[in-house]
Scaffold this motif. Structure first.
Motif, PDB file in Angstrom:
ATOM      1  N   GLN A 151       9.880 -17.562  47.697  1.00  0.00           N
ATOM      2  CA  GLN A 151      10.556 -16.983  48.856  1.00  0.00           C
ATOM      3  C   GLN A 151      11.768 -17.818  49.229  1.00  0.00           C
ATOM      4  OE1 GLN A 151       8.404 -15.766  52.396  1.00  0.00           O
ATOM      5  NE2 GLN A 151      10.209 -16.065  53.673  1.00  0.00           N
ATOM      6  N   SER A 157      11.129 -11.998  50.927  1.00  0.00           N
ATOM      7  CA  SER A 157      10.121 -12.207  51.955  1.00  0.00           C
ATOM      8  C   SER A 157       8.698 -12.041  51.411  1.00  0.00           C
ATOM      9  CB  SER A 157      10.338 -11.221  53.099  1.00  0.00           C
ATOM     10  OG  SER A 157       9.265 -11.285  54.011  1.00  0.00           O
ATOM     11  N   LYS A 159       6.163 -12.039  53.367  1.00  0.00           N
ATOM     12  CA  LYS A 159       5.560 -11.097  54.311  1.00  0.00           C
ATOM     13  C   LYS A 159       5.714  -9.661  53.804  1.00  0.00           C
ATOM     14  CE  LYS A 159       6.164 -13.024  58.947  1.00  0.00           C
ATOM     15  NZ  LYS A 159       6.989 -12.813  60.145  1.00  0.00           N
ATOM     16  N   MET A 160       6.898  -9.338  53.309  1.00  0.00           N
ATOM     17  CA  MET A 160       7.144  -7.982  52.810  1.00  0.00           C
ATOM     18  C   MET A 160       6.378  -7.721  51.509  1.00  0.00           C
ATOM     19  SD  MET A 160       8.828  -6.728  55.208  1.00  0.00           S
ATOM     20  CE  MET A 160       9.050  -5.134  54.467  1.00  0.00           C
ATOM     21  N   ARG A 161       6.285  -8.731  50.656  1.00  0.00           N
ATOM     22  CA  ARG A 161       5.531  -8.571  49.400  1.00  0.00           C
ATOM     23  C   ARG A 161       4.056  -8.306  49.740  1.00  0.00           C
ATOM     24  NH1 ARG A 161       8.235  -6.445  47.282  1.00  0.00           N
ATOM     25  NH2 ARG A 161       6.590  -6.166  45.752  1.00  0.00           N
ATOM     26  N   LYS A 163       2.842  -7.051  52.508  1.00  0.00           N
ATOM     27  CA  LYS A 163       2.760  -5.713  53.097  1.00  0.00           C
ATOM     28  C   LYS A 163       2.708  -4.650  51.998  1.00  0.00           C
ATOM     29  CE  LYS A 163       5.207  -2.772  56.388  1.00  0.00           C
ATOM     30  NZ  LYS A 163       6.413  -2.632  57.219  1.00  0.00           N
ATOM     31  N   ASP A 164       3.549  -4.783  50.980  1.00  0.00           N
ATOM     32  CA  ASP A 164       3.577  -3.823  49.873  1.00  0.00           C
ATOM     33  C   ASP A 164       2.304  -3.860  49.030  1.00  0.00           C
ATOM     34  OD1 ASP A 164       6.094  -3.019  50.693  1.00  0.00           O
ATOM     35  OD2 ASP A 164       7.161  -4.082  49.091  1.00  0.00           O
ATOM     36  N   VAL A 165       1.828  -5.065  48.706  1.00  0.00           N
ATOM     37  CA  VAL A 165       0.642  -5.126  47.839  1.00  0.00           C
ATOM     38  C   VAL A 165      -0.623  -4.727  48.587  1.00  0.00           C
ATOM     39  CG1 VAL A 165       1.628  -6.784  46.204  1.00  0.00           C
ATOM     40  CG2 VAL A 165       0.210  -7.615  48.077  1.00  0.00           C
ATOM     41  N   VAL A 167      -0.936  -2.219  50.523  1.00  0.00           N
ATOM     42  CA  VAL A 167      -0.998  -0.763  50.328  1.00  0.00           C
ATOM     43  C   VAL A 167      -1.578  -0.456  48.950  1.00  0.00           C
ATOM     44  CG1 VAL A 167       0.405   1.330  50.088  1.00  0.00           C
ATOM     45  CG2 VAL A 167       0.890  -0.293  51.935  1.00  0.00           C
ATOM     46  N   LYS A 168      -1.115  -1.169  47.925  1.00  0.00           N
ATOM     47  CA  LYS A 168      -1.609  -0.964  46.558  1.00  0.00           C
ATOM     48  C   LYS A 168      -3.090  -1.317  46.449  1.00  0.00           C
ATOM     49  CE  LYS A 168       2.917  -1.824  44.571  1.00  0.00           C
ATOM     50  NZ  LYS A 168       3.756  -2.770  43.850  1.00  0.00           N
ATOM     51  N   TRP A 169      -3.485  -2.438  47.067  1.00  0.00           N
ATOM     52  CA  TRP A 169      -4.881  -2.866  46.998  1.00  0.00           C
ATOM     53  C   TRP A 169      -5.793  -1.845  47.671  1.00  0.00           C
ATOM     54  CZ3 TRP A 169      -3.900  -8.567  48.818  1.00  0.00           C
ATOM     55  CH2 TRP A 169      -3.251  -9.280  47.788  1.00  0.00           C
TER      56      TRP A 169
END
Length: 175
Positions: A151, A157, A159-161, A163-165, A167-169
């Protein structure tokens, strides 16, 4: 394990002020506390409350600060920032040590005997499991610090990574 209600985080707050170039007035405004409170927290004369720590994590996307706060408030359950004299902070050095720790974990998992019946484990086998757990913690420490450094160096970020993962998990049914 309960989260601490408050903690002394003077050094951590001092690093945030230095790294972010934030004034004590700005931090007082951001954290909804008085300027004297910020001064007292920075001087370790007063603790930071958990709700203030939570708000500060929400407001500041500073990975070292976040790691420090989480480590302190979780009684050391999360990884600390590696700041030791023998630690090279460059991403390539951290990649090397992280890979070494991960290879060690993979080897230890093969040797640990995780497939054996838990009730029938010998003292030596239980010690192997304890050593594997320690190696996993070492690997987590290095991985978390590599993520922090990625980072910092790439300005992406974490934090953003996360947040994205997340959702995937969730979509995969892992969480």
């Amino acid at each position: 394990m309960p989260i601490k209600r408050s903690a002394y985080v003077g050094e951590t707050l001092g690093r945030l002020i230095e790294e972010e170039g934030a004034s004590r007035d700005q931090l007082a405004f951001d954290f909804s506390v008085s300027k004297p409170t910020i001064t007292s927290i920075k001087a370790n004369k007063r603790t930071m409350a958990a709700d203030v720590a939570s708000e500060s994590i929400r407001l500041y996307d500073n990975p070292e600060y976040i790691m420090d706060i989480l480590h302190e408030f979780s009684h050391g359950f999360t990884s600390p920032v590696m700041r030791g004299k023998k630690v090279e902070q460059h991403r390539l050095a951290l990649r090397h040590t992280t890979a070494k720790e991960m290879r060690n974990v993979l080897q230890m998992m093969e040797e640990a005997g995780l497939e054996k019946n838990i009730e029938s484990l010998s003292t030596v086998e239980r010690e192997r499991i304890a050593n594997l757990m320690d190696a996993l913690l070492h690997s987590r420490l290095h991985s978390d610090n590599l993520l922090k450094q990625l980072q910092v160096e790439y300005r992406m970020s974490l934090k953003m990574r996360i947040k994205d993962v997340l959702v995937k998990w969730k979509a995969l049914g892992w969480i």
